[in-house]
Design a protein around this motif. Sequence first.
Motif, PDB file in Angstrom:
ATOM      1  N   PRO A 133      82.116  71.105  54.400  1.00 25.93           N
ATOM      2  CA  PRO A 133      83.231  70.556  55.179  1.00 25.93           C
ATOM      3  C   PRO A 133      83.247  69.032  55.214  1.00 25.93           C
ATOM      4  O   PRO A 133      84.319  68.428  55.364  1.00 25.93           O
ATOM      5  CB  PRO A 133      83.031  71.147  56.580  1.00 25.93           C
ATOM      6  CG  PRO A 133      81.607  71.560  56.633  1.00 25.93           C
ATOM      7  CD  PRO A 133      81.225  71.936  55.250  1.00 25.93           C
ATOM      8  N   MET A 134      82.092  68.390  55.063  1.00 22.28           N
ATOM      9  CA  MET A 134      82.086  66.928  55.006  1.00 22.28           C
ATOM     10  C   MET A 134      82.705  66.444  53.699  1.00 22.28           C
ATOM     11  O   MET A 134      83.444  65.451  53.682  1.00 22.28           O
ATOM     12  CB  MET A 134      80.667  66.390  55.185  1.00 22.28           C
ATOM     13  CG  MET A 134      80.180  66.491  56.619  1.00 22.28           C
ATOM     14  SD  MET A 134      78.731  65.474  56.977  1.00 22.28           S
ATOM     15  CE  MET A 134      77.480  66.347  56.041  1.00 22.28           C
ATOM     16  N   ILE A 135      82.413  67.124  52.604  1.00 25.26           N
ATOM     17  CA  ILE A 135      83.066  66.783  51.334  1.00 25.26           C
ATOM     18  C   ILE A 135      84.577  66.963  51.459  1.00 25.26           C
ATOM     19  O   ILE A 135      85.363  66.111  51.014  1.00 25.26           O
ATOM     20  CB  ILE A 135      82.500  67.645  50.189  1.00 25.26           C
ATOM     21  CG1 ILE A 135      81.044  67.257  49.902  1.00 25.26           C
ATOM     22  CG2 ILE A 135      83.343  67.490  48.927  1.00 25.26           C
ATOM     23  CD1 ILE A 135      80.359  68.146  48.876  1.00 25.26           C
ATOM     24  N   GLU A 136      84.976  68.041  52.089  1.00 24.44           N
ATOM     25  CA  GLU A 136      86.402  68.308  52.277  1.00 24.44           C
ATOM     26  C   GLU A 136      87.071  67.224  53.118  1.00 24.44           C
ATOM     27  O   GLU A 136      88.254  66.890  52.912  1.00 24.44           O
ATOM     28  CB  GLU A 136      86.596  69.672  52.934  1.00 24.44           C
ATOM     29  CG  GLU A 136      88.035  70.114  53.034  1.00 24.44           C
ATOM     30  CD  GLU A 136      88.175  71.529  53.570  1.00 24.44           C
ATOM     31  OE1 GLU A 136      89.288  71.875  54.015  1.00 24.44           O
ATOM     32  OE2 GLU A 136      87.176  72.282  53.551  1.00 24.44           O
ATOM     33  N   ALA A 137      86.309  66.644  54.048  1.00 29.96           N
ATOM     34  CA  ALA A 137      86.845  65.583  54.906  1.00 29.96           C
ATOM     35  C   ALA A 137      86.845  64.221  54.222  1.00 29.96           C
ATOM     36  O   ALA A 137      87.300  63.234  54.806  1.00 29.96           O
ATOM     37  CB  ALA A 137      86.053  65.509  56.203  1.00 29.96           C
ATOM     38  N   GLY A 138      86.317  64.151  53.011  1.00 22.91           N
ATOM     39  CA  GLY A 138      86.292  62.894  52.276  1.00 22.91           C
ATOM     40  C   GLY A 138      84.947  62.206  52.256  1.00 22.91           C
ATOM     41  O   GLY A 138      84.796  61.110  51.712  1.00 22.91           O
ATOM     42  N   GLY A 139      83.932  62.843  52.829  1.00 16.75           N
ATOM     43  CA  GLY A 139      82.585  62.274  52.838  1.00 16.75           C
ATOM     44  C   GLY A 139      81.973  62.360  54.220  1.00 16.75           C
ATOM     45  O   GLY A 139      82.640  62.707  55.202  1.00 16.75           O
ATOM     46  N   GLY A 140      80.699  62.056  54.296  1.00 22.45           N
ATOM     47  CA  GLY A 140      80.028  62.123  55.583  1.00 22.45           C
ATOM     48  C   GLY A 140      78.581  61.716  55.471  1.00 22.45           C
ATOM     49  O   GLY A 140      78.097  61.319  54.405  1.00 22.45           O
ATOM     50  N   SER A 141      77.881  61.820  56.587  1.00 22.17           N
ATOM     51  CA  SER A 141      76.501  61.353  56.674  1.00 22.17           C
ATOM     52  C   SER A 141      75.622  62.414  57.315  1.00 22.17           C
ATOM     53  O   SER A 141      75.989  63.008  58.329  1.00 22.17           O
ATOM     54  CB  SER A 141      76.440  60.065  57.512  1.00 22.17           C
ATOM     55  OG  SER A 141      75.107  59.635  57.687  1.00 22.17           O
ATOM     56  N   ILE A 142      74.454  62.623  56.709  1.00 20.00           N
ATOM     57  CA  ILE A 142      73.441  63.520  57.247  1.00 20.00           C
ATOM     58  C   ILE A 142      72.233  62.684  57.653  1.00 20.00           C
ATOM     59  O   ILE A 142      71.773  61.826  56.888  1.00 20.00           O
ATOM     60  CB  ILE A 142      73.018  64.569  56.206  1.00 20.00           C
ATOM     61  CG1 ILE A 142      74.179  65.517  55.909  1.00 20.00           C
ATOM     62  CG2 ILE A 142      71.795  65.360  56.681  1.00 20.00           C
ATOM     63  CD1 ILE A 142      73.883  66.537  54.832  1.00 20.00           C
ATOM     64  N   GLY A 182      80.560  61.554  48.179  1.00 23.14           N
ATOM     65  CA  GLY A 182      80.746  60.865  49.448  1.00 23.14           C
ATOM     66  C   GLY A 182      79.760  61.207  50.536  1.00 23.14           C
ATOM     67  O   GLY A 182      79.954  60.825  51.691  1.00 23.14           O
ATOM     68  N   ILE A 183      78.690  61.909  50.180  1.00 31.35           N
ATOM     69  CA  ILE A 183      77.702  62.311  51.185  1.00 31.35           C
ATOM     70  C   ILE A 183      76.509  61.371  51.154  1.00 31.35           C
ATOM     71  O   ILE A 183      75.871  61.188  50.106  1.00 31.35           O
ATOM     72  CB  ILE A 183      77.228  63.760  50.948  1.00 31.35           C
ATOM     73  CG1 ILE A 183      78.412  64.724  50.962  1.00 31.35           C
ATOM     74  CG2 ILE A 183      76.189  64.150  52.004  1.00 31.35           C
ATOM     75  CD1 ILE A 183      79.203  64.754  52.244  1.00 31.35           C
ATOM     76  N   ARG A 184      76.203  60.783  52.291  1.00 30.92           N
ATOM     77  CA  ARG A 184      74.981  59.995  52.439  1.00 30.92           C
ATOM     78  C   ARG A 184      73.949  60.820  53.212  1.00 30.92           C
ATOM     79  O   ARG A 184      74.316  61.636  54.050  1.00 30.92           O
ATOM     80  CB  ARG A 184      75.254  58.694  53.195  1.00 30.92           C
ATOM     81  CG  ARG A 184      76.157  57.739  52.445  1.00 30.92           C
ATOM     82  CD  ARG A 184      76.337  56.421  53.167  1.00 30.92           C
ATOM     83  NE  ARG A 184      76.979  56.576  54.469  1.00 30.92           N
ATOM     84  CZ  ARG A 184      76.382  56.421  55.639  1.00 30.92           C
ATOM     85  NH1 ARG A 184      75.088  56.144  55.701  1.00 30.92           N
ATOM     86  NH2 ARG A 184      77.054  56.574  56.772  1.00 30.92           N
ATOM     87  N   ALA A 185      72.668  60.580  52.914  1.00 34.68           N
ATOM     88  CA  ALA A 185      71.604  61.279  53.626  1.00 34.68           C
ATOM     89  C   ALA A 185      70.447  60.314  53.847  1.00 34.68           C
ATOM     90  O   ALA A 185      70.034  59.600  52.925  1.00 34.68           O
ATOM     91  CB  ALA A 185      71.127  62.495  52.841  1.00 34.68           C
ATOM     92  N   ASN A 186      69.942  60.305  55.066  1.00 32.69           N
ATOM     93  CA  ASN A 186      68.816  59.450  55.434  1.00 32.69           C
ATOM     94  C   ASN A 186      67.951  60.173  56.452  1.00 32.69           C
ATOM     95  O   ASN A 186      68.378  61.162  57.060  1.00 32.69           O
ATOM     96  CB  ASN A 186      69.312  58.128  56.045  1.00 32.69           C
ATOM     97  CG  ASN A 186      70.072  57.281  55.058  1.00 32.69           C
ATOM     98  OD1 ASN A 186      69.477  56.626  54.197  1.00 32.69           O
ATOM     99  ND2 ASN A 186      71.399  57.283  55.155  1.00 32.69           N
ATOM    100  N   ALA A 187      66.751  59.672  56.632  1.00 35.10           N
ATOM    101  CA  ALA A 187      65.836  60.247  57.620  1.00 35.10           C
ATOM    102  C   ALA A 187      65.289  59.151  58.519  1.00 35.10           C
ATOM    103  O   ALA A 187      65.045  58.023  58.071  1.00 35.10           O
ATOM    104  CB  ALA A 187      64.690  60.980  56.933  1.00 35.10           C
ATOM    105  N   ILE A 188      65.097  59.497  59.774  1.00 29.37           N
ATOM    106  CA  ILE A 188      64.417  58.642  60.739  1.00 29.37           C
ATOM    107  C   ILE A 188      63.041  59.240  60.979  1.00 29.37           C
ATOM    108  O   ILE A 188      62.917  60.434  61.243  1.00 29.37           O
ATOM    109  CB  ILE A 188      65.201  58.559  62.053  1.00 29.37           C
ATOM    110  CG1 ILE A 188      66.599  57.985  61.814  1.00 29.37           C
ATOM    111  CG2 ILE A 188      64.443  57.712  63.079  1.00 29.37           C
ATOM    112  CD1 ILE A 188      67.496  58.031  63.042  1.00 29.37           C
ATOM    113  N   ALA A 189      62.010  58.411  60.862  1.00 31.04           N
ATOM    114  CA  ALA A 189      60.637  58.877  61.053  1.00 31.04           C
ATOM    115  C   ALA A 189      60.068  58.233  62.319  1.00 31.04           C
ATOM    116  O   ALA A 189      59.542  57.110  62.257  1.00 31.04           O
ATOM    117  CB  ALA A 189      59.773  58.528  59.837  1.00 31.04           C
TER     118      ALA A 189
END
Length: 257
Positions: A133-142, A182-189
Amino acid sequence: MSVVPGLLEEKVVIVAGLGGIGNGLARRYADEGARLVVGDLDEGTVSRAVAELDPVRVLGTSLDGADEDSVISIVRLAVEKFGRLDGIHVNFTNAADAYLPGGVVDLPLEAFDEVMRVNTRGFVICAKHAIPPMIEAGGGSIVFTASIDAYNGAGTRVSYAMSKAAELALMRHIARKYGPKGIRANAIAPGLIWHYKFDEQWMPEGIVEQTRARQMIKSRFGNPDDVAALGALLLSDDGSFITAQTISVDGGVTFRP
C-alpha cells in the motif's frame, strides 16, 4: 498568524508496538501532524495511549505483530480509515532470554524460538504487508526499532542479539529492493532507554551503572522522546534522502563508521 506544519503533517503512519518507547512514538508522531493507527498485544496499553491523543486522528487496535492476520488487519484499518499508508514504525519486541545469565550452551530453545518468532518473523510480516500500500500511495518509509545489541557482542541475550541483527539485514534488503519504488527503510538502535516499565520490572544487578559508565553523555539516560525525534525525521520528507541506515540512540555507547 500562520501555523507551521509538523514533520508528518497529513501522513498516515502505523505504530506497531506500544509501551515504553512506543507510547513516546505515538505522542511525537501525533504532535507532528500524522494520522495514526497504533496497535499492541496489551489492549490496556492501547487504550491509555489513545486516550492521550486526538481520537479523530488516532485509532487504536489490538495487534499481534507475529500473527499475519493481525498485521493484515492493522494495515487494512489504516488504509480504509485514512485512505493511504505512508509509513510504519515496527517497534514491538520479545526478549525472552534478556535476563538469562547463560550463553548459547545454556539457552532454552523455546526462548530462542519465541524471540525469533516475534522479532524476526514478525518484522518480515509487517514489511510484507505494509510495502504494497505504500508503493500504491507513491512511496513511504519503514522504521525498525532494533538495538545496539545487534553488534555489541554481549556474552548473554544471544537470541535477542541475533534477532536484532536479522532486523538490520531485512531493513537493508527493503531499502535495496524497493527503493526504486519509493520505499525507504532505516533502523534505530537504542541503548538503554529509560521509561515507565523500568519502574515495574527487575533489572540485572549492575546494568544501570555499567551503562552509565559506557555513555559519553553522563548526565542522563535516553528516553522515548529521543527515539521518537529520530523516528519522526526518518518517516518525514525531511528524511527523504536517508535510507538503508542504522542510527544509534545510546548516548555514545557505541562507535560505528
